[in-house]
Scaffold this motif. Sequence first.
Motif, PDB file in Angstrom:
ATOM      1  N   TYR A 122       1.395  -1.193  -0.067  1.00 38.59           N
ATOM      2  CA  TYR A 122      -0.034  -0.361   0.301  1.00 38.59           C
ATOM      3  C   TYR A 122       0.653   1.346   0.169  1.00 38.59           C
ATOM      4  O   TYR A 122       2.288   1.337   0.403  1.00 38.59           O
ATOM      5  CB  TYR A 122      -0.736   0.071   1.283  1.00 38.59           C
ATOM      6  CG  TYR A 122      -2.307   1.429   1.473  1.00 38.59           C
ATOM      7  CD1 TYR A 122      -3.349   1.065   0.829  1.00 38.59           C
ATOM      8  CD2 TYR A 122      -1.642   2.460   1.671  1.00 38.59           C
ATOM      9  CE1 TYR A 122      -4.106   1.917   0.584  1.00 38.59           C
ATOM     10  CE2 TYR A 122      -2.396   3.698   1.326  1.00 38.59           C
ATOM     11  CZ  TYR A 122      -3.846   2.902   1.201  1.00 38.59           C
ATOM     12  OH  TYR A 122      -4.638   4.306   1.140  1.00 38.59           O
ATOM     13  N   PRO A 123       0.766   2.016  -1.042  1.00 38.81           N
ATOM     14  CA  PRO A 123       1.419   3.262  -1.217  1.00 38.81           C
ATOM     15  C   PRO A 123       1.783   4.311   0.259  1.00 38.81           C
ATOM     16  O   PRO A 123       0.583   4.256   1.067  1.00 38.81           O
ATOM     17  CB  PRO A 123       0.797   4.638  -1.625  1.00 38.81           C
ATOM     18  CG  PRO A 123      -0.045   3.274  -2.539  1.00 38.81           C
ATOM     19  CD  PRO A 123      -0.889   2.413  -1.812  1.00 38.81           C
ATOM     20  N   GLY A 124       3.341   4.242   0.767  1.00 41.64           N
ATOM     21  CA  GLY A 124       3.068   5.729   2.146  1.00 41.64           C
ATOM     22  C   GLY A 124       3.574   4.149   3.612  1.00 41.64           C
ATOM     23  O   GLY A 124       4.032   4.713   4.187  1.00 41.64           O
ATOM     24  N   VAL A 125       3.573   2.792   3.243  1.00 38.53           N
ATOM     25  CA  VAL A 125       4.079   2.214   4.319  1.00 38.53           C
ATOM     26  C   VAL A 125       5.519   2.568   4.513  1.00 38.53           C
ATOM     27  O   VAL A 125       5.923   2.909   3.990  1.00 38.53           O
ATOM     28  CB  VAL A 125       4.208   0.352   4.040  1.00 38.53           C
ATOM     29  CG1 VAL A 125       1.695   0.127   3.801  1.00 38.53           C
ATOM     30  CG2 VAL A 125       4.302  -0.009   2.589  1.00 38.53           C
ATOM     31  N   PRO A 126       6.031   1.817   5.471  1.00 34.45           N
ATOM     32  CA  PRO A 126       7.581   2.124   6.231  1.00 34.45           C
ATOM     33  C   PRO A 126       8.225   1.592   5.332  1.00 34.45           C
ATOM     34  O   PRO A 126       7.732   0.148   4.816  1.00 34.45           O
ATOM     35  CB  PRO A 126       8.074   1.745   7.670  1.00 34.45           C
ATOM     36  CG  PRO A 126       6.078   1.997   7.883  1.00 34.45           C
ATOM     37  CD  PRO A 126       5.055   1.450   7.339  1.00 34.45           C
ATOM     38  N   GLN A 127       9.043   1.601   4.957  1.00 38.57           N
ATOM     39  CA  GLN A 127      10.740   1.687   3.881  1.00 38.57           C
ATOM     40  C   GLN A 127      11.686   0.563   4.813  1.00 38.57           C
ATOM     41  O   GLN A 127      12.379   1.339   5.920  1.00 38.57           O
ATOM     42  CB  GLN A 127      10.579   2.638   3.446  1.00 38.57           C
ATOM     43  CG  GLN A 127       9.539   3.472   2.058  1.00 38.57           C
ATOM     44  CD  GLN A 127       9.069   2.198   1.900  1.00 38.57           C
ATOM     45  OE1 GLN A 127       9.489   0.910   0.958  1.00 38.57           O
ATOM     46  NE2 GLN A 127       7.730   1.869   1.337  1.00 38.57           N
ATOM     47  N   ILE A 128      11.660  -0.580   5.155  1.00 38.40           N
ATOM     48  CA  ILE A 128      12.604  -0.646   6.234  1.00 38.40           C
ATOM     49  C   ILE A 128      14.122  -1.912   5.307  1.00 38.40           C
ATOM     50  O   ILE A 128      13.410  -2.345   4.889  1.00 38.40           O
ATOM     51  CB  ILE A 128      12.202  -1.988   7.055  1.00 38.40           C
ATOM     52  CG1 ILE A 128      10.982  -0.712   8.199  1.00 38.40           C
ATOM     53  CG2 ILE A 128      13.535  -2.534   8.080  1.00 38.40           C
ATOM     54  CD1 ILE A 128       9.933  -2.069   9.215  1.00 38.40           C
ATOM     55  N   GLU A 129      15.128  -1.724   6.036  1.00 37.41           N
ATOM     56  CA  GLU A 129      16.035  -2.720   5.652  1.00 37.41           C
ATOM     57  C   GLU A 129      16.080  -3.311   6.548  1.00 37.41           C
ATOM     58  O   GLU A 129      16.566  -3.259   7.613  1.00 37.41           O
ATOM     59  CB  GLU A 129      17.304  -1.480   5.016  1.00 37.41           C
ATOM     60  CG  GLU A 129      18.362  -2.890   4.486  1.00 37.41           C
ATOM     61  CD  GLU A 129      19.866  -1.644   4.820  1.00 37.41           C
ATOM     62  OE1 GLU A 129      21.309  -2.412   4.419  1.00 37.41           O
ATOM     63  OE2 GLU A 129      19.596  -0.558   4.520  1.00 37.41           O
ATOM     64  N   GLN A 130      16.011  -4.812   6.181  1.00 36.12           N
ATOM     65  CA  GLN A 130      16.476  -5.755   8.149  1.00 36.12           C
ATOM     66  C   GLN A 130      18.043  -6.111   7.542  1.00 36.12           C
ATOM     67  O   GLN A 130      18.348  -6.420   6.619  1.00 36.12           O
ATOM     68  CB  GLN A 130      15.478  -6.811   7.836  1.00 36.12           C
ATOM     69  CG  GLN A 130      14.146  -6.357   7.895  1.00 36.12           C
ATOM     70  CD  GLN A 130      13.184  -7.774   7.747  1.00 36.12           C
ATOM     71  OE1 GLN A 130      12.895  -7.895   8.758  1.00 36.12           O
ATOM     72  NE2 GLN A 130      12.787  -8.390   6.344  1.00 36.12           N
ATOM     73  N   ILE A 131      18.908  -6.124   8.975  1.00 35.13           N
ATOM     74  CA  ILE A 131      19.583  -6.382   9.236  1.00 35.13           C
ATOM     75  C   ILE A 131      19.607  -7.213  10.047  1.00 35.13           C
ATOM     76  O   ILE A 131      19.833  -6.658  10.989  1.00 35.13           O
ATOM     77  CB  ILE A 131      20.703  -5.110   9.106  1.00 35.13           C
ATOM     78  CG1 ILE A 131      20.538  -3.996   8.026  1.00 35.13           C
ATOM     79  CG2 ILE A 131      22.431  -5.820   9.248  1.00 35.13           C
ATOM     80  CD1 ILE A 131      21.619  -2.922   8.556  1.00 35.13           C
ATOM     81  N   GLU A 132      19.985  -8.446  10.129  1.00 33.01           N
ATOM     82  CA  GLU A 132      20.265  -9.733  11.379  1.00 33.01           C
ATOM     83  C   GLU A 132      21.421  -9.437  11.813  1.00 33.01           C
ATOM     84  O   GLU A 132      22.845  -9.136  11.577  1.00 33.01           O
ATOM     85  CB  GLU A 132      20.257 -10.600  10.508  1.00 33.01           C
ATOM     86  CG  GLU A 132      19.829 -12.129  11.680  1.00 33.01           C
ATOM     87  CD  GLU A 132      19.629 -13.794  11.001  1.00 33.01           C
ATOM     88  OE1 GLU A 132      19.961 -14.126  11.619  1.00 33.01           O
ATOM     89  OE2 GLU A 132      19.074 -13.621  10.352  1.00 33.01           O
ATOM     90  N   ILE A 133      21.573  -9.200  13.139  1.00 31.89           N
ATOM     91  CA  ILE A 133      22.787  -9.399  14.204  1.00 31.89           C
ATOM     92  C   ILE A 133      22.422 -10.690  15.289  1.00 31.89           C
ATOM     93  O   ILE A 133      21.781 -11.359  15.787  1.00 31.89           O
ATOM     94  CB  ILE A 133      22.878  -8.543  15.100  1.00 31.89           C
ATOM     95  CG1 ILE A 133      21.818  -7.808  16.035  1.00 31.89           C
ATOM     96  CG2 ILE A 133      23.353  -7.079  14.368  1.00 31.89           C
ATOM     97  CD1 ILE A 133      22.144  -6.567  17.058  1.00 31.89           C
ATOM     98  N   ASP A 134      23.941 -11.298  15.509  1.00 32.82           N
ATOM     99  CA  ASP A 134      24.135 -12.067  16.413  1.00 32.82           C
ATOM    100  C   ASP A 134      24.961 -11.305  17.660  1.00 32.82           C
ATOM    101  O   ASP A 134      25.243 -10.961  17.729  1.00 32.82           O
ATOM    102  CB  ASP A 134      24.419 -13.346  15.739  1.00 32.82           C
ATOM    103  CG  ASP A 134      25.952 -13.079  15.246  1.00 32.82           C
ATOM    104  OD1 ASP A 134      26.519 -12.587  15.778  1.00 32.82           O
ATOM    105  OD2 ASP A 134      26.459 -13.606  13.623  1.00 32.82           O
TER     106      ASP A 134
END
Length: 254
Positions: A122-134
């Motif tokens: 849907y237009p306007g949803v959050p734009q996220i870059e996921q970065i997995e950490i340990d």
Amino acid sequence: MKVNFLGTGTSQGVPVIGCECPVCKSLDFRDKRFRTSIHVEAEGVSLVVDTGPDFRMQMLRSGIRRLDAILFTHEHKDHTGGLDDIRPFNFSQQKDMPIFGSKNVLKQIRREYAYVFSPKKYPGVPQIEQIEIDENPFCVNGLAVTPIPVLHYKLPVFGFRFGNFSYITDAKQIPERSMKLLEGTEILVLNALQIDPHISHFTLNEAIEMAKKIGAQQTYFTHISHRLGLHDSISKQIPDGVALAYDGLELTLA
């Protein structure tokens, strides 16, 4: 490095809805607590640890205009519930927001915010870059971060260390390997939920004892419940070298 305590309250915040206790009715601003979060600014990097349900008001109150990343301690709602409100940063910065979290945290976020990851957005949803950490150290735009594994009852949670500043919330146990990671910490933040025993959080006395073991020059307590007591009263009872944090407290560290 500058640290701003955006919120120092427990999962319900303080005051608690419908509660008539002295803490919830207090007029002292230090007894008004949003859900727990901090803002860290260091080496040109602006980041937040956890986006609880009060994230929008925390950003407005603190006047934060730029946010480079979000670090998540764990997947509970009082630490993730405000993630949708990163949208203004997406718009003003014209980029996805990097979020750093464990495998379980990112899995929970994908479930809670399924609309963000839908093939047909849907237009306007959050734009996220996921970065997995340990448990390995990592960098955020060149800023070194060391995860500090702790246990929230049986749930794995990350604290984070930035230089000589260490931040731990939602802990009941700190494993020996993590105690070693905390060696040399000068400024420490620990959770201190309440006076009475609790299954998944340090009590005030447990937090004081843990602070002594870690040996930081100064320790601040956070994730505070209305059951702990009035800020002014408790502050007079605790030993030198430890203090209750409060919303809006700012630290400047060498």
